[in-house]
Design a protein around this motif. Structure first.
Motif, PDB file in Angstrom:
ATOM      1  N   PHE A  40      38.751  16.190 -13.077  1.00  0.00           N
ATOM      2  CA  PHE A  40      37.517  15.724 -12.446  1.00  0.00           C
ATOM      3  C   PHE A  40      36.757  16.944 -11.918  1.00  0.00           C
ATOM      4  CE2 PHE A  40      39.574  11.799 -12.907  1.00  0.00           C
ATOM      5  CZ  PHE A  40      38.734  10.748 -12.543  1.00  0.00           C
ATOM      6  N   GLY A  42      33.281  18.321  -9.786  1.00  0.00           N
ATOM      7  CA  GLY A  42      32.151  18.011  -8.915  1.00  0.00           C
ATOM      8  C   GLY A  42      31.564  19.279  -8.343  1.00  0.00           C
ATOM      9  N   HIS A  43      30.458  19.150  -7.618  1.00  0.00           N
ATOM     10  CA  HIS A  43      29.833  20.333  -7.036  1.00  0.00           C
ATOM     11  C   HIS A  43      29.013  19.965  -5.806  1.00  0.00           C
ATOM     12  CE1 HIS A  43      25.801  19.286  -8.617  1.00  0.00           C
ATOM     13  NE2 HIS A  43      26.418  18.932  -9.743  1.00  0.00           N
ATOM     14  N   SER A  69      32.946  14.265 -15.287  1.00  0.00           N
ATOM     15  CA  SER A  69      31.922  14.914 -14.471  1.00  0.00           C
ATOM     16  C   SER A  69      31.421  13.943 -13.407  1.00  0.00           C
ATOM     17  CB  SER A  69      30.761  15.363 -15.357  1.00  0.00           C
ATOM     18  OG  SER A  69      31.196  16.320 -16.307  1.00  0.00           O
ATOM     19  N   CYS A  70      31.536  14.347 -12.145  1.00  0.00           N
ATOM     20  CA  CYS A  70      31.170  13.466 -11.030  1.00  0.00           C
ATOM     21  C   CYS A  70      29.872  13.889 -10.350  1.00  0.00           C
ATOM     22  CB  CYS A  70      32.301  13.439 -10.001  1.00  0.00           C
ATOM     23  SG  CYS A  70      33.851  12.757 -10.631  1.00  0.00           S
ATOM     24  N   THR A  75      33.731  16.950  -1.318  1.00  0.00           N
ATOM     25  CA  THR A  75      35.032  17.369  -1.837  1.00  0.00           C
ATOM     26  C   THR A  75      36.099  16.295  -1.673  1.00  0.00           C
ATOM     27  OG1 THR A  75      34.562  19.723  -1.535  1.00  0.00           O
ATOM     28  CG2 THR A  75      36.873  19.076  -1.579  1.00  0.00           C
ATOM     29  N   LEU A  78      35.765  13.627  -4.343  1.00  0.00           N
ATOM     30  CA  LEU A  78      36.248  14.089  -5.644  1.00  0.00           C
ATOM     31  C   LEU A  78      37.771  14.051  -5.683  1.00  0.00           C
ATOM     32  CD1 LEU A  78      35.501  15.480  -8.415  1.00  0.00           C
ATOM     33  CD2 LEU A  78      35.982  17.644  -7.230  1.00  0.00           C
ATOM     34  N   ALA A  89      41.530  18.125 -10.294  1.00  0.00           N
ATOM     35  CA  ALA A  89      40.125  18.193  -9.901  1.00  0.00           C
ATOM     36  C   ALA A  89      39.734  19.627  -9.622  1.00  0.00           C
ATOM     37  CB  ALA A  89      39.856  17.321  -8.670  1.00  0.00           C
ATOM     38  N   MET A  91      36.369  21.497  -7.622  1.00  0.00           N
ATOM     39  CA  MET A  91      35.111  21.383  -6.890  1.00  0.00           C
ATOM     40  C   MET A  91      34.423  22.737  -6.866  1.00  0.00           C
ATOM     41  SD  MET A  91      33.138  19.305  -5.099  1.00  0.00           S
ATOM     42  CE  MET A  91      31.835  19.370  -3.851  1.00  0.00           C
ATOM     43  N   ALA A 142      32.405   7.627  -7.846  1.00  0.00           N
ATOM     44  CA  ALA A 142      33.440   8.201  -6.982  1.00  0.00           C
ATOM     45  C   ALA A 142      33.006   8.196  -5.521  1.00  0.00           C
ATOM     46  CB  ALA A 142      33.776   9.615  -7.435  1.00  0.00           C
ATOM     47  N   THR A 143      31.744   8.512  -5.272  1.00  0.00           N
ATOM     48  CA  THR A 143      31.247   8.532  -3.895  1.00  0.00           C
ATOM     49  C   THR A 143      31.263   7.135  -3.290  1.00  0.00           C
ATOM     50  OG1 THR A 143      29.854  10.447  -4.383  1.00  0.00           O
ATOM     51  CG2 THR A 143      29.320   9.180  -2.423  1.00  0.00           C
ATOM     52  N   ASP A 231      30.245  21.286   1.748  1.00  0.00           N
ATOM     53  CA  ASP A 231      30.908  20.388   0.793  1.00  0.00           C
ATOM     54  C   ASP A 231      31.507  19.161   1.464  1.00  0.00           C
ATOM     55  OD1 ASP A 231      32.926  22.068   1.929  1.00  0.00           O
ATOM     56  OD2 ASP A 231      34.289  21.520   0.310  1.00  0.00           O
TER      57      ASP A 231
END
Length: 463
Positions: A40, A42-43, A69-70, A75, A78, A89, A91, A142-143, A231
């Motif tokens: 996974f 994320g950013h 891709s999230c 963080t 994720l 994962a 981040m 995911a969020t 994050d």
């Protein structure tokens, strides 16, 4: 200074985080750490983060690892998404450091990487990794699952009747924080949203930000103001006056609310957690979540939690919230200590966070850092202090604290003075900074000692 790999993953100047360096670290991570067949990604909201996430994705796909891709998300959201599917994962974030820097945080199927994983990754740098053809997909919920976790655990009326400010700035979790707070019944006022990245260090809140928080509190009549770092894995919380509640006190309050038996926290955290009989055991570690996680894993099967002075909270067992289950999440999280402290501070139809904080043992902490100090200079100063009691007494004398009565070298140098004040000096593990932590019997004494101590340390670095 080239990018550095350590406790918080890989960090460095954006201009030095080349595609090759990022690819090499992703390949090394995938070759030695258990991520299953899926990663996974994320950013955060830095300008440089989406492009770096694309490099991470390409490197993982080239190594034969499927990528989910999230996009931009906190963080802990994720980490939760990956944990639920037994995946790894990564981040892309520089957390609280300035926008000209960035970094990578790594997670195995079990959670945040350990110090052993760190050693393995460093040893695998430079190895090629080419695998089977992999696929790239998206997970844009995911969020929302992260949000629903807290609303289910605390309930839709947990903070009803409260009026809360959210300092959004450029935190990647700003929107979901508002959704969570509204979902548990609070009225929310958004403050200070920014399209330009603002580096917020929840462990060392600068004077300008503190003044702004107090002004907002007075202007809007809120019960508390809430925020996070870049994050969104570390909380920033104030009471109704805009006074910042330090992260380790949030940790103490949340641990008590959850009914934890074992608390794991670094040596830099407030000693108030050691007072009283609330917890069966308190374990002290070096600074950094991998050290906290290692000690928590040694207590697997017990009701164990961990937290750091920056407020990031780790839940090591399946706990119960006021209205529902709260599954374990072994990574730093900002929302649990925010909700935990606010819920514990309920007072009739509102909350009184200052009153709840006043119930904790009377030990007060303050922290800040000297920036742009080469790590070698910081290490040399700490080594000189650790090696010579006369230098230690000279330092305490300059701070009008008397002589040293105890020395702890677990992580840097932690001195207890005969006055009862504690000073802790250590080089940052992820930036060219020298950090100073102070603990005293009053907040005024803690901040005076902090301000004076930074000046003294600046002079000693120049000697």
């Amino acid at each position: 200074m080239p990018p550095k790999f350590g406790t918080s993953g890989l960090r460095g100047l954006v201009v030095e985080l080349t595609d090759q360096i990022v690819t090499d670290h992703v390949r090394a991570f995938l070759s030695v750490c258990d991520v299953g067949d899926t990663l996974f990604v994320g950013h955060d909201l830095r300008d440089s983060s989406p492009a770096l996430a694309a490099v991470v994705t390409d490197a993982a796909l080239d190594a034969g690892v499927n990528v989910v891709s999230c996009g931009a998300l906190p963080t802990p959201a994720l980490a939760l998404a990956a944990l639920n599917l037994g995946a790894g994962a990564l981040m892309v974030t520089g957390s609280h450091i300035p926008a000209d820097r960035n970094g990578l945080k790594f997670y195995t199927r079990m959670g945040e990487i350990t110090k052993a994983d760190e050693t393995g990754i460093l040893g695998a740098l430079g190895q090629s990794a080419k695998g089977l053809v992999a696929r790239n997909s998206e997970d844009l919920q995911a969020t929302e699952r992260y949000r629903d976790r807290f609303i289910a655990a605390f309930g839709s009326k947990a903070l009803s009747g409260t009026r809360l400010g959210v300092y959004s700035h450029s935190a990647v979790g700003r929107d979901v924080m508002i959704e969570i707070l509204q979902g548990v019944g609070a009225e929310v006022i958004e403050l200070g949203r920014s399209n330009i990245f603002i580096p917020v260090d929840t462990e060392a809140v600068d004077a300008g930000t503190r003044a702004q928080l107090r002004n907002w509190a007075a202007e809007h009549g809120v019960d508390a103001i809430l925020s996070t770092d870049g994050d969104s894995d570390r909380p920033l919380v104030t009471d109704a006056t805009g006074t910042v509640v330090v992260g380790d006190v949030l940790g103490q309050i949340t641990a008590a609310l959850l009914g934890a038996d074992v608390v794991v926290t670094p040596v830099s955290s407030n000693t108030g957690v050691d007072n009283g009989e609330r917890f069966a055991e308190v374990i002290r570690t070096r600074i950094g979540s991998p050290f906290v996680i290692a000690a928590m894993e040694a207590k697997s099967g017990e009701k164990v939690v961990g937290y750091e002075a920056n407020g990031g909270f780790l839940l090591g067992y399946d706990a119960k919230g006021p209205t529902g289950p709260l599954p374990a999440l072994m990574t730093r999280d900002c929302m649990l200590p925010i909700l935990g402290a606010l819920f514990a501070a309920r007072n009739g139809d509102g909350i009184d966070l200052a009153a709840r904080v006043a119930q904790e043992p009377a030990r007060f902490t303050a922290a800040d850092r000297l920036e742009n100090v080469p790590t070698e200079r910081s290490q040399d100063l700490v080594a000189r202090l650790n090696a010579d009691s006369a230098v230690q007494d000279d330092l305490l004398g300059r701070l009008s604290l008397g002589r040293a009565v105890a020395l702890d070298q677990t992580d840097g140098m932690r001195l207890t003075a005969e006055s009862g004040t504690v000073i802790h000096i250590r080089p940052s593990g992820n930036a060219p900074e020298l950090r100073l932590y102070v603990e005293a019997e009053s907040p005024e004494q803690a901040f005076v000692t902090l301000e004076t101590g930074l000046g003294v340390l600046r002079g000693m670095l120049g000697e």
